[in-house]
Structure formats: C-alpha cells, structure tokens
Write a protein that holds these residues in place. Structure first.
Motif, short mmCIF file in Angstrom:
data_model
loop_
_atom_site.label_atom_id
_atom_site.label_comp_id
_atom_site.label_asym_id
_atom_site.label_seq_id
_atom_site.Cartn_x
_atom_site.Cartn_y
_atom_site.Cartn_z
N ALA A 1 0.83 -1.20 0.00
CA ALA A 1 0.00 0.00 0.00
C ALA A 1 0.87 1.25 0.00
O ALA A 1 1.91 1.30 0.67
CB ALA A 1 -0.92 0.00 1.23
N ALA B 1 2.59 3.21 3.24
CA ALA B 1 2.90 2.27 4.32
C ALA B 1 4.39 1.90 4.24
O ALA B 1 5.04 2.13 3.22
CB ALA B 1 2.05 1.01 4.18
N ARG C 1 7.62 0.03 3.35
CA ARG C 1 7.85 -0.74 2.14
C ARG C 1 8.48 -2.09 2.47
O ARG C 1 9.47 -2.17 3.19
CB ARG C 1 8.79 0.02 1.19
CG ARG C 1 8.26 1.37 0.77
CD ARG C 1 6.99 1.29 -0.03
NE ARG C 1 7.11 0.48 -1.21
CZ ARG C 1 7.46 0.96 -2.41
NH1 ARG C 1 7.74 2.24 -2.55
NH2 ARG C 1 7.54 0.17 -3.47
N ALA D 1 11.23 1.95 6.24
CA ALA D 1 10.48 3.20 6.22
C ALA D 1 11.46 4.34 6.40
O ALA D 1 12.55 4.16 6.98
CB ALA D 1 9.42 3.22 7.31
#
Length: 243
Positions: free
Chosen positions: A42, A45, A47, A68
């Motif tokens: 998504a 969000a 990864r 992230a």
C-alpha cells in the motif's frame, strides 16, 4: 555488539537520499547486496522488500525485509530504518534491524551519513563463534567499504562499477608486490634469490602501509566507532514489524 559506520559525504542531501533509498541505485554500491527489489504494498505504508546476496556464481542467499523513511524532520536531518530476516539455512544472519541517519554537517560541508545495525546469527554455538571471528568483522568492513564507494560516486562522479574495477586492480598490484619476490625465493636464480627475501618484506610492507589511491574505495576512510556518546536508534525503528 552492533556495527557502526560513518562517512562524511560532501554532496547534496537529495543526491545521497536518492542513491540510498532507490533499490536500483542501492544495489549498485552496497557490497552486502546483489539484488534489492520492493514488493507490492500500500502507498504510504512501510515498504517491504526482497534482497539477495550472490555468494557463488550459481548460489545466492535471499531474504525479506521492511523499511520506512522520514524525509522531512526538524533540524534538516533524515532517517530511515529497516528490519530484515532470512529463512535460508545458508544465511549466517537469521534476522536483524538497523537504521541510516543523514545529518547535515555543522560546518555546512556535506552530510554525515551513518548507520547502526545488529543481527542474530544462525547455526547455534558454532554460528556465534563464526560470527565473532569472521562474519561480523567482514560485515563491518563491507559496510565501510561500501560507504566509501558511495562517497566516491556522490563526490567525484566515480561510478560504483568503476570504483570496483579500481579496487580490483589495486588489490592485484598489492598481491603482486608480495607474490612475485616470494616466488623468486624458491627459484634457483642465484643472486636474485638472495635479494628476493628482503624484497618480499618490502613488498609486504608496501602492500599494507601504502594508502589506497584517491578513486579506490577503502573501509579505512570511514569511522567505525560512534564519536562520543552515540544517539539511540530512531523511534521509527520501533514502529516496524518483523518481516
């Protein structure tokens, strides 16, 4: 004990961010990875990604991770964090976590790019001994060597591929400094054999002590211990689930 590496990169923050956060760019300079690719997820969000390390031409060890990043922070610094794991028995690293910090230098001369990470070794007691004696020192060296390779790319425009070639050529030259006179000591060449021993000693000293060429990546150029009191891992790391 975790691994710490820091390099001063005299380049724009954005350039450094792109070459470390883009998997296609990251895998070019980081010796620890042969392949990195994002998995579907998504937008916005953390990864998820897949990584692989080719240990032999016909053998690769793979794993998965989650990462992230925080690009806009008070003070102008940036940070990214990741967790990773490999289920493959051949991987000496079972699971681990770490972070990158991008800190503008106080004198305005580039970016302090640093990492801290740790992991749990595989293979029980044997793995713990192998990690302490071989794997962990090798991982620390590979991280520092890769950071300097990245620095050369950002500062001097030396591509990771060219930097690798420079390093291989220089490594071959250093080996030759020792190997050629050493071989001569075993050959029946009379007076040549007599001077081969001191030449071997001189060659060994030169191979170890002569600094690397400016465009050759070298782990020794990076800081390997935290300067003074180190900062704790970023809070971002605690928000990531295990892959």
């Amino acid at each position: 004990m975790g691994i710490y590496v820091e390099a001063r990169v005299r380049a724009e923050m954005e350039t450094l961010w792109e070459r470390t956060q883009d998997p296609a760019e990251h895998q070019r300079w980081d010796l620890r990875f042969t392949e990195i690719s994002y998995l579907p997820g998504a937008e916005g969000a953390p990864r998820r990604f897949r990584y692989a390390v080719r240990v032999l031409p016909f053998l690769a060890v793979a794993g998965t991770g989650v990462s992230a990043g925080e690009r806009h922070r008070a003070g102008g610094d940036r940070v990214s964090a990741l967790r990773f794991a490999s289920a493959e028995w051949l991987s000496p690293l079972a699971e681990g976590s770490g972070y990158w910090r991008y800190v503008p230098s106080g004198d305005g001369d580039g970016v302090r790019f640093l990492t801290g990470y740790d992991y749990r070794p595989r293979w029980g007691r044997f793995g713990a001994v192998a990690d302490r004696l071989l794997v962990r020192p090798l991982m620390g060296w590979a991280t520092a060597w890769s950071f300097d390779r990245l620095r050369l790319w950002c500062e001097e425009g030396v591509t990771p591929e060219r930097a690798r070639t420079h390093w291989l050529l220089e490594l071959a030259a250093r080996i030759a400094l020792v190997a050629v006179p050493l071989i001569a000591t075993w050959l029946p060449l009379g007076a040549v054999s007599l001077v081969a021993v001191p030449l071997t000693v001189l060659g060994l000293a030169a191979a170890v002590l002569v600094p690397p060429a400016p465009h050759t990546p070298a782990a020794r150029r990076c800081l390997r211990t935290p300067p003074g009191r180190s900062r704790p891992a970023p809070r971002l790391l605690a928000t990531l689930e295990r892959p």
